[in-house]
Design a protein around this motif. Structure first.
Motif, PDB file in Angstrom:
ATOM      1  N   GLN A   1       6.205  -5.445   6.617  1.00 27.05           N
ATOM      2  CA  GLN A   1       5.454  -4.237   6.949  1.00 27.05           C
ATOM      3  C   GLN A   1       3.953  -4.491   6.808  1.00 27.05           C
ATOM      4  N   GLU A   2       3.570  -5.181   5.731  1.00 24.82           N
ATOM      5  CA  GLU A   2       2.158  -5.506   5.541  1.00 24.82           C
ATOM      6  C   GLU A   2       1.667  -6.516   6.579  1.00 24.82           C
TER       7      GLU A   2
ATOM      8  N   LEU B   1       8.899  -5.044   2.739  1.00 26.32           N
ATOM      9  CA  LEU B   1       7.527  -4.595   2.473  1.00 26.32           C
ATOM     10  C   LEU B   1       6.506  -5.651   2.888  1.00 26.32           C
TER      11      LEU B   1
ATOM     12  N   ASN C   1       0.888  -4.647   9.598  1.00 27.71           N
ATOM     13  CA  ASN C   1      -0.417  -3.989   9.444  1.00 27.71           C
ATOM     14  C   ASN C   1      -1.552  -4.968   9.717  1.00 27.71           C
TER      15      ASN C   1
ATOM     16  N   ASP D   1      -4.970   1.643  -0.716  1.00 22.11           N
ATOM     17  CA  ASP D   1      -5.458   1.039   0.524  1.00 22.11           C
ATOM     18  C   ASP D   1      -6.036  -0.354   0.275  1.00 22.11           C
TER      19      ASP D   1
ATOM     20  N   ASP E   1       0.822  -1.208   0.000  1.00 20.73           N
ATOM     21  CA  ASP E   1       0.000   0.000   0.000  1.00 20.73           C
ATOM     22  C   ASP E   1       0.859   1.262   0.000  1.00 20.73           C
ATOM     23  N   GLU E   2       1.963   1.232   0.738  1.00 23.72           N
ATOM     24  CA  GLU E   2       2.827   2.415   0.845  1.00 23.72           C
ATOM     25  C   GLU E   2       3.405   2.800  -0.507  1.00 23.72           C
ATOM     26  N   THR E   3       3.916   1.836  -1.247  1.00 20.77           N
ATOM     27  CA  THR E   3       4.545   2.146  -2.527  1.00 20.77           C
ATOM     28  C   THR E   3       3.521   2.367  -3.633  1.00 20.77           C
TER      29      THR E   3
ATOM     30  N   LYS F   1       0.561   3.726  -3.148  1.00 20.86           N
ATOM     31  CA  LYS F   1      -0.346   4.825  -2.767  1.00 20.86           C
ATOM     32  C   LYS F   1      -1.794   4.323  -2.821  1.00 20.86           C
TER      33      LYS F   1
ATOM     34  N   ASN G   1      -4.879  -3.023   2.784  1.00 21.98           N
ATOM     35  CA  ASN G   1      -5.516  -2.755   4.065  1.00 21.98           C
ATOM     36  C   ASN G   1      -6.976  -3.211   4.060  1.00 21.98           C
TER      37      ASN G   1
END
Length: 313
Positions: A254-255, A251, A258, A207, A201-203, A205, A210
């Motif tokens: 990181q997910e 990454l 989340n 959601d 999601d971060e790279t 942009k 999520n």
């Protein structure tokens, strides 16, 4: 004494058997270059031989190897025709689709499931008489009517015909604005989640991951979700501008963090995360495994599928 022993052992055996909800035969696991080993996973309830194929980069070679491994008691040709009951295609890139196209002349009638963006590309670019014969039931004339396009609606669960399973699709971001798909497969109140290619999601942009984590987190907390198949294509050294809608170990973790915020960290301990789509260039595989192990603070059970090696979930 014998009766007491049976009383103690039988419940244990029942729990062991009931814990295995799905069987998965990887037909291909890599993320490129080796056309004999590209993304494709056969999934069925543990007591069934009626499979759905999740992506179809490699089909015939993978089934041949599965036959040699005694995972099918028939020929590769018959297994493809009779045991694969349909295809769920995450996105129309060739490393997720080529096996379906190439084997279509000798296949039997079945459904191709996907979100509209994916099926429209297959219809308009692949099953056309300019690039290949049209073995589907829509598009260029004459349509040979072997395959039926089954258009999925995001978040709506439908039956996978000729199987004991159902599917729900979720859109993913794969190098925005391009898309991919996650398929949540259900059988008897047990679930497995398969993600096609996806960026974080971060790279991206976005959601979309999520949204997916929110949808499946209750299934992890209740232990109904037996595992997540998710890609890690590149090691952490890959520049962000050259990820092209893929994940690295950092990454992915990181997910997973989340996701853990929704499930609680205890629910994630020992949870199966099956790593797919590793790019075979250089020493990527060893480097990705090392980086994942070093950053596995959630104590996930990391699994690396191998072609034609049965997975029990």
């Amino acid at each position: 004494m014998y009766q007491k022993l049976c009383f103690l052992i039988l419940p244990f055996l029942f729990l062991q058997l009931s814990a295995q909800s799905f069987k998965v035969i990887p037909l291909g696991v890599k993320g490129g270059s080796d056309e004999s080993n590209l993304s494709a996973y056969l999934v069925a309830p543990f007591n069934s031989s009626d499979f759905i194929c999740l992506d179809a980069g490699t089909v015939h070679t993978g089934v041949e190897k599965a036959v040699k491994a005694s995972l099918f008691k028939t020929s590769a040709e018959r297994a493809i025709k009779n045991n694969i009951k349909g295809y769920c295609i995450s996105h129309p890139h060739l490393d997720h689709l080529a096996g379906l196209i190439i084997n279509s002349p000798d296949d039997t009638a079945k459904n191709i499931y996907g979100l509209p963006f994916c099926l429209d590309v297959i219809k308009d670019k692949y099953f056309t008489w300019k690039s290949w014969a049209n073995f589907a039931d829509q598009g260029d004339k004459p349509a040979l009517n072997k395959y039926h396009y089954t258009y999925l609606k995001e978040g709506e669960e439908i039956a996978l015909e000729q199987t004991q399973m159902r599917v729900k699709a979720f859109a993913l971001s794969h190098s925005s604005p391009y898309q991919s798909t996650a398929f949540l497969i259900q059988s008897n109140d047990n679930y497995v989640l398969y993600l096609g290619d996806t960026g974080a999601d971060e790279t991206e942009k976005s959601d979309r991951l999520n949204f997916l984590w929110e949808a499946i987190s209750p299934l992890i907390k209740t232990k109904k979700l037996k595992g997540i198949f998710i890609e890690v294509s590149f090691p952490n050294q890959q520049p962000a501008k050259q990820l092209f809608g893929h994940l690295t170990p950092a990454l992915l973790m990181q997910e997973m963090e989340n996701l853990a915020r929704l499930t609680g960290k205890e629910a994630m301990r020992g949870f199966k995360v099956l790593i797919t789509h590793i790019k075979p260039a250089g020493n990527h595989s060893a480097e990705i495994k090392r980086q994942l192990q070093q950053s596995n603070k959630l104590q996930l059970q990391l699994v690396y599928p191998q072609q034609a090696q049965l997975l029990k979930l």
